[in-house]
Design a protein around this motif. Sequence first.
Motif, PDB file in Angstrom:
ATOM      1  N   UNK A 292      75.932  86.061 -49.522  1.00  0.00           N
ATOM      2  CA  UNK A 292      74.651  86.541 -50.037  1.00  0.00           C
ATOM      3  C   UNK A 292      73.453  85.837 -49.420  1.00  0.00           C
ATOM      4  N   UNK A 293      72.386  86.605 -49.250  1.00  0.00           N
ATOM      5  CA  UNK A 293      71.069  86.026 -49.000  1.00  0.00           C
ATOM      6  C   UNK A 293      70.271  86.340 -50.254  1.00  0.00           C
ATOM      7  N   UNK A 294      70.007  85.301 -50.996  1.00  0.00           N
ATOM      8  CA  UNK A 294      69.494  85.465 -52.350  1.00  0.00           C
ATOM      9  C   UNK A 294      68.017  85.106 -52.364  1.00  0.00           C
ATOM     10  N   UNK A 295      67.218  85.981 -52.966  1.00  0.00           N
ATOM     11  CA  UNK A 295      65.782  85.724 -53.002  1.00  0.00           C
ATOM     12  C   UNK A 295      65.229  85.863 -54.409  1.00  0.00           C
ATOM     13  N   UNK A 296      64.811  84.742 -54.960  1.00  0.00           N
ATOM     14  CA  UNK A 296      64.078  84.736 -56.222  1.00  0.00           C
ATOM     15  C   UNK A 296      62.624  84.514 -55.840  1.00  0.00           C
ATOM     16  N   UNK A 297      61.765  85.441 -56.228  1.00  0.00           N
ATOM     17  CA  UNK A 297      60.382  85.398 -55.737  1.00  0.00           C
ATOM     18  C   UNK A 297      59.479  84.487 -56.563  1.00  0.00           C
ATOM     19  N   UNK A 298      60.031  83.848 -57.587  1.00  0.00           N
ATOM     20  CA  UNK A 298      59.196  83.010 -58.459  1.00  0.00           C
ATOM     21  C   UNK A 298      58.684  81.777 -57.732  1.00  0.00           C
ATOM     22  N   UNK A 299      57.523  81.330 -58.139  1.00  0.00           N
ATOM     23  CA  UNK A 299      56.979  80.077 -57.631  1.00  0.00           C
ATOM     24  C   UNK A 299      57.744  78.914 -58.266  1.00  0.00           C
ATOM     25  N   UNK A 300      57.879  77.820 -57.509  1.00  0.00           N
ATOM     26  CA  UNK A 300      58.599  76.678 -58.079  1.00  0.00           C
ATOM     27  C   UNK A 300      57.812  75.998 -59.193  1.00  0.00           C
ATOM     28  N   UNK A 301      56.565  76.381 -59.373  1.00  0.00           N
ATOM     29  CA  UNK A 301      55.770  75.833 -60.469  1.00  0.00           C
ATOM     30  C   UNK A 301      56.139  76.437 -61.817  1.00  0.00           C
TER      31      UNK A 301
ATOM     32  N   UNK B 299      59.473  93.940 -45.876  1.00  0.00           N
ATOM     33  CA  UNK B 299      59.629  93.434 -44.511  1.00  0.00           C
ATOM     34  C   UNK B 299      60.554  92.206 -44.512  1.00  0.00           C
ATOM     35  N   UNK B 300      60.339  91.326 -45.470  1.00  0.00           N
ATOM     36  CA  UNK B 300      61.155  90.103 -45.555  1.00  0.00           C
ATOM     37  C   UNK B 300      62.617  90.467 -45.857  1.00  0.00           C
ATOM     38  N   UNK B 301      62.810  91.403 -46.767  1.00  0.00           N
ATOM     39  CA  UNK B 301      64.182  91.806 -47.115  1.00  0.00           C
ATOM     40  C   UNK B 301      64.907  92.359 -45.894  1.00  0.00           C
ATOM     41  N   UNK B 302      64.179  93.194 -45.142  1.00  0.00           N
ATOM     42  CA  UNK B 302      64.790  93.777 -43.943  1.00  0.00           C
ATOM     43  C   UNK B 302      65.066  92.691 -42.895  1.00  0.00           C
ATOM     44  N   UNK B 303      64.104  91.813 -42.697  1.00  0.00           N
ATOM     45  CA  UNK B 303      64.225  90.789 -41.659  1.00  0.00           C
ATOM     46  C   UNK B 303      65.427  89.863 -41.884  1.00  0.00           C
ATOM     47  N   UNK B 304      65.604  89.412 -43.123  1.00  0.00           N
ATOM     48  CA  UNK B 304      66.656  88.421 -43.380  1.00  0.00           C
ATOM     49  C   UNK B 304      67.920  89.034 -43.970  1.00  0.00           C
ATOM     50  N   UNK B 305      67.883  90.328 -44.220  1.00  0.00           N
ATOM     51  CA  UNK B 305      69.054  90.963 -44.823  1.00  0.00           C
ATOM     52  C   UNK B 305      69.307  90.463 -46.237  1.00  0.00           C
ATOM     53  N   UNK B 306      68.240  90.385 -47.024  1.00  0.00           N
ATOM     54  CA  UNK B 306      68.364  89.898 -48.401  1.00  0.00           C
ATOM     55  C   UNK B 306      69.324  90.801 -49.180  1.00  0.00           C
ATOM     56  N   UNK B 307      70.235  90.186 -49.924  1.00  0.00           N
ATOM     57  CA  UNK B 307      71.215  90.969 -50.690  1.00  0.00           C
ATOM     58  C   UNK B 307      70.905  90.995 -52.190  1.00  0.00           C
ATOM     59  N   UNK B 308      70.219  89.936 -52.665  1.00  0.00           N
ATOM     60  CA  UNK B 308      69.899  89.859 -54.093  1.00  0.00           C
ATOM     61  C   UNK B 308      68.412  89.569 -54.230  1.00  0.00           C
TER      62      UNK B 308
ATOM     63  N   UNK C 187      59.343 102.399 -48.393  1.00  0.00           N
ATOM     64  CA  UNK C 187      60.023 103.416 -47.575  1.00  0.00           C
ATOM     65  C   UNK C 187      59.964 103.109 -46.078  1.00  0.00           C
ATOM     66  N   UNK C 188      59.022 102.262 -45.689  1.00  0.00           N
ATOM     67  CA  UNK C 188      58.915 101.909 -44.264  1.00  0.00           C
ATOM     68  C   UNK C 188      60.032 100.992 -43.801  1.00  0.00           C
ATOM     69  N   UNK C 189      60.814 100.469 -44.754  1.00  0.00           N
ATOM     70  CA  UNK C 189      61.783  99.436 -44.386  1.00  0.00           C
ATOM     71  C   UNK C 189      63.196  99.782 -44.826  1.00  0.00           C
ATOM     72  N   UNK C 190      64.128  99.211 -44.092  1.00  0.00           N
ATOM     73  CA  UNK C 190      65.537  99.397 -44.418  1.00  0.00           C
ATOM     74  C   UNK C 190      65.929  98.359 -45.471  1.00  0.00           C
ATOM     75  N   UNK C 191      66.209  98.834 -46.669  1.00  0.00           N
ATOM     76  CA  UNK C 191      66.526  97.907 -47.761  1.00  0.00           C
ATOM     77  C   UNK C 191      68.003  97.970 -48.137  1.00  0.00           C
ATOM     78  N   UNK C 192      68.809  98.504 -47.239  1.00  0.00           N
ATOM     79  CA  UNK C 192      70.212  98.736 -47.612  1.00  0.00           C
ATOM     80  C   UNK C 192      71.039  97.454 -47.713  1.00  0.00           C
ATOM     81  N   UNK C 193      70.475  96.326 -47.271  1.00  0.00           N
ATOM     82  CA  UNK C 193      71.208  95.067 -47.460  1.00  0.00           C
ATOM     83  C   UNK C 193      71.282  94.696 -48.941  1.00  0.00           C
ATOM     84  N   UNK C 194      70.347  95.160 -49.742  1.00  0.00           N
ATOM     85  CA  UNK C 194      70.305  94.789 -51.164  1.00  0.00           C
ATOM     86  C   UNK C 194      71.538  95.291 -51.899  1.00  0.00           C
ATOM     87  N   UNK C 195      72.091  94.438 -52.761  1.00  0.00           N
ATOM     88  CA  UNK C 195      73.231  94.876 -53.578  1.00  0.00           C
ATOM     89  C   UNK C 195      73.025  94.607 -55.071  1.00  0.00           C
ATOM     90  N   UNK C 196      72.017  93.787 -55.379  1.00  0.00           N
ATOM     91  CA  UNK C 196      71.767  93.443 -56.775  1.00  0.00           C
ATOM     92  C   UNK C 196      70.282  93.142 -56.974  1.00  0.00           C
TER      93      UNK C 196
END
Length: 670
Positions: free
Chosen positions: A324-333, A369-378, A398-407
Motif C-alpha cells: 500500500x501507498x497510504x495517504x492520510x491528508x490530516x495535518x500533524x497538528x 495529481x498526487x494520487x496518480x503520481x505516487x499510485x496512492x492506494x488508500x 476526472x483529469x487523473x487516473x485514480x485507479x490505484x485507489x482501493x480504500x
Amino acid sequence: MDKTKVAATKNITSLSQETRVFPPSKEFSKRAHIRSMSEYRKLYNESIKSPEKFWAKQAKNEVVWFAPWKKVLQWKAPHAKWFVGGKLNVSYNCLDKHLNTPTANKAALIWEGEPASPGRAGEERVFTYKQLHREVCLFANVLKRNGIKKGDRIIIYLPMIPEAAIAMLACTRIGAIHSVVFGGFSAQSVADRVFDCQAKMVITSDGGFRRGSIVPLKKNVDEALAIKDAQGVSLTKTIEKVIVVRRANNDIHIEEGRDVWWHRELEYVNANCPAEKMDSEAPLFILYTSGSTGKPKGILHTTGGYLLGAKMTSKYVFDLQETDVYWCTADIGWVTGHSYVVYGPLANGATSLMYEGAPNFPEPDRFWRIIEKYGVTILYTAPTAIRAFMKWGVEWPKKHNLTSLRLLGSVGEPINPEAWIWYHEVIGGKRCPIVDTWWQTETGGIMISPLPGATPTKPGTATLPFFGIVPEVVDDQGKAVPKNCGGKLVIRKPWPNMLRGIWGDPKRFVETYWSEVKGSYFTGDGCRQDKDGYFWIVGRIDDVLNVAGHRIGTAEVESAMVSNLKVAEAAAVGRPDELKGQALVVFVTLKTGVQASQSLREELRNHVGKEIGAVAKPDDIRFAEALPKTRSGKIMRRLLKQIASGIEIKGDTTTLEDLSVLAKLSSSDE
Ligand code: 7RM
C-alpha cells in the motif's frame, strides 16, 4: 412525551430514505485482514468477554517490549493504567523494529512539497525506514545536545514537512513529551501552550508554504516568546532553546544563545542513539484541543496503550498491506496526523505519504495529481475536504487516473450521504469501500468504524465499534436507550489508547469526561443506533437543537440541506425564539454558479421539510460565501449561533481558519 424519542423517531423517518447498503466486494474481502462479519464478531466478542486476555495477546503480537508488563490493566475509574510495568519505546517500534527486515529499504515517508506550477508536481523527498531511522537518531542527539531530558516538554510548531515527523519520533526516542501546535495557529496560541505545559524548547521553521504564500512561523515564535502576562512576567520563560528548520528561506531573526538552525546542529552529532526504555505509562504527547469554553485542554496520551491502539486500528481499519501507498491528508497538528500519518502507519511498516500544502494549490486537482503520481492506494480525508471537491467540480478528479485507489476513509465530522456517494463514485470509482471513522483526540485512535473487508457500509454512519470498544447510547440518567432513539454517546469500558488526563488539570478531566454519566466516558456527541446496531452520530450534544420540543441533531438538518444539488455546505444552529424555544437557522454556501435568491430560500426550506419533516424546516436560511471552520475543518457552530442571535462574538476564535469569514457573515443580510 419523551422528546428524545420524538426526535429519534423523526430521524428514522428521514434516514430510512437512506437505505443503501454497500457490502464489501468479494475481491476486497478475500485479501483483507478481517474477511467477514463473523470473523469480526468473533474477535469483537472475545475482546469484550475477556478484554485483558485479548489485549495482552494483541500487545504481545503487535508491539516490541523491552520488558514485559506485570498487569494488563489497572482500572480505578476514571484512571487507567495499561501494561503496568512494561517497558518499550515508540520510535523503536516505528523504526528500529523494521531494520533487519525487508521493510528496512521500503519507503517509510513519501513527502511532496506545496510549491508547483499548474500542471506540474512539486518537490519530492522519500525516506526509507533505514534513512528515517538515521534522521531520527541524529535529531534525537541534537535534542540531547540542547539539554533535553526524559520528561521535558517540547513544542513542535512546523509545517507539514518530514522534519515534523522526525522531530516527533526523536522526542519519543529519548522520552521527551511533544506537543505539536498546528502551523496555522497564532503567536498567542503558541505562548499559551508553552505556558500550560511549561515547555523547554520550540521546534519551528523559518516559514511554511500555504497556498503559494509563506506563513512566518519563526516570526510567530519570536512574538510568542515576547508575550507577558498582566503582571509583566514572561509567559514563556521556560523556553531555553528554539530549533529552526530552514524551509521557506524567508528572512528571520536569530536570537543568539537561544535559536539554532536544525541543519547546523546536525553537524555536531552522530547517528548513534539507542531508544530510551520507557515505562508503558510514561507520557508520550500532549495535544491541545479546544473545549467548549475558553482555555484549550492538553490531552495527555501515554506510551504502551497509545501505540497499541494506533497500530491495531491502522492495520485493521485501513487494512494495511505490504504494497500500500497510504495517504492520510490530516495535518500533524491534529490527532489524526499523530495516529494516522506518523505512529500508526510506521508501526505497521507502511508507506505513509505526507503533503505539505493546500488541496487547491496551484489548482483544484492537486490531490488527484498526487494520487496518480505516487499510485496512492488508500486515501483518508475529511468530509469538509470532500464537500470542497464536490464544489470545485468533477472535472478536476476526472483529469487523473485514480485507479490505484482501493480504500477510502473519512474522519472529523459526520459525512453526509451526498458526500459519501460522491466520494464513492467519483473518487473511488464505485470500487473502493469507505471507512467512516468516528473517534476523538481523547480516544487516541479510531473507535467506531467499518472494517473494510467485513462490514457492509451505509452512507452516513461509522457503523460498529472496533475491538475492545463498548459504546452505548444513553439518556440523561445514563440508561441505555432503545434502538433508534437518540441519546448521548458514552464508552462503557476503558481502552488502551484512551486519554490519561488533561495536563495540569485533573479536576477538569473528571468533570468533562467522567461526571455526565457515572462510571462511563462521555464523548460529548449525540448519537443513535439503528436496527443493525450501527452508530449514527448526530452532532455534538452542545449543538443539539430544541425546536418546539423536538430535539434535532445539527448533522441531520445539514445533511438534508446538502442533499439539495444547489447546496455546497450547510451549518444548522439555534437562535432563541419566544414561541418555539429555539428557531432553526441554517447557514448555506451554494455550489459554484448558483445564485442566492428568495425563491431558492423557499425551495431549500421545503426541501428540508420534505427530507426530514416539517419540524426541521429552517426558520431562516442565510446564504454565505464560506462558513467559519476550525483548522481541522469542523464548523464552529458556537460562532454561528452568536451571529444568528445577533449577539457579539465572544470566546476563543484562535482556532478559526479564516477570520475574514466572520466579518462577512456578520454583515451579510442578503
Ligand atoms: C479525529 C477527530 C472529535 C469530534 C467527535 C465528533 C466529530 C469525528 C467523526 C465525527 C461523526 C465521524 N478528533 N467526529 N469523526 N463525527 N462521524 N466519523 O476528529 O478531537 O478533533 O474531534 O469530531 O463530534 O467528537 S477531534
